[in-house]
Scaffold this active site. Structure first.
Site: not given
Ligand code: 13P
Length: 318
Positions: A20, A164, A206, A248-250, A279
């Protein structure tokens, strides 16, 4: 899970954070990673919207420029420190293109150490990807089992586990396919959590949202995402679970916030439904900061604005 608060996921591994930084031509070194995270965590008033920060192993052992440990600094700012304890998603032998998250060997000793360093919650991320042939039942079962083993080990050591299971947005699949895979995954995860007698009240789920893939030709409205996601969780997440904190997953940050708000408008829900974004909370501040100390105030302002918007989304009512 305090009302109106969420979690900042700042537990990117060094290779992920370096990638990043690279995109913004920021040099990745122990010092720059420390400065970036110190800048984020010292944003004035962050604890009004953020109750916990997930740290990476490097950060939990680091001190800030003032010589204070990160855990102590967060605590002084009213924020609880968490720690990523998995060692990453590795190829699942025999199943092409699939992964199983590793890190169970020696985990009891590691979580004991992290507790001593001040962590009070933990995170383990399982990755489920969708393609014509995947996910296989083997991939879902292996990951669900590892998540439950991890959760039990954490609870025994006094850490709240964040469980998660992330269904990736990559590909072209429809929202219906994502729904079905998310449902299968959550069922398998809760079956294993029950088997291992994990206390549901003392864990946080999560999950990923139920969405069409990023390259799907069939994109849908915010309301449709919210309805499908809430419906999937209502059917598959026991009411006893302490809380749900979405990843948020991108997704673009505005979308991630709008989805969370639309979901909460469908309430009252059986669990607090908030955010644990990486992100969607950090991309904008990182672009503004760009590795330069003089941009810190503006980057902090961006983080606070995003955190506040998501806080509002976590308590919005219909
Ligand atoms: P994102 O919200 O960018 O998906 O990251 C959350 C996270 O903890 C990924 O493991």
């Amino acid at each position: 899970m305090a009302r109106g608060k969420g979690i900042l996921a700042a537990d990117e591994s060094t290779p992920t954070l370096s990638k990043r930084f690279d995109k913004l031509s920021i040099v990745s070194s122990t010092e720059t990673r420390m400065s970036w995270r110190e800048m984020l965590f010292s944003s004035p008033g962050l604890s009004e919207w953020i109750s916990g920060v997930i740290l990476y192993d490097e950060t939990i052992r680091q001190t800030t420029s003032a010589g204070i440990g990160f855990v102590e600094m967060l605590k002084a700012n009213g924020i609880i420190a968490g720690i990523k304890v998995d060692t990453g998603a590795k190829p699942l032998a025999g199943f092409f293109g699939e992964t199983v998250t590793e890190g169970l060997d020696g985990l009891s000793q590691r979580v004991e150490e992290y507790y001593g360093l001040g962590a009070r919650f933990a995170k383990w991320r399982a990755v489920i990807s969708i393609s014509e042939t995947n996910p296989t039942p083997a991939c879902i079962a292996a990951n669900a089992h590892a998540l439950a083993r991890y959760a039990k080990i954490c609870q025994e050591a006094g850490l709240v586990p964040i469980v998660e299971p992330e269904v990736l947005m990559d590909g072209e699949h429809s929202i219906e396919v994502c729904y079905s895979v998310t449902e299968k995954t959550l069922r398998a995860v809760f079956e294993q959590l029950r088997l291992l007698e994990v206390k549901l009240e003392a864990m946080v789920l999560k999950p990923s949202m139920v969405l069409p893939a990023s390259d799907s030709p069939a994109q849908v409205s915010t309301a449709e995402v919210a309805e499908a996601t809430v419906n999937c969780y209502l059917r598959n997440v026991p009411a006893a679970v302490g809380g749900i904190a979405l990843l948020s997953g991108g997704q673009q940050e505005e979308r991630a916030t709008a989805h969370l708000a639309a979901m909460n408008k469908l309430g009252p829900l059986p669990w607090p439904l908030t955010f644990s974004y990486g992100r969607a909370l950090q991309d904008r501040p990182m672009r503004i900061w760009s590795g330069k100390q003089e941009n810190s105030k503006d980057a902090q302002a961006a983080l606070l604005e995003l955190a506040r918007a998501n806080s509002k989304a976590s308590i919005s009512a219909g």
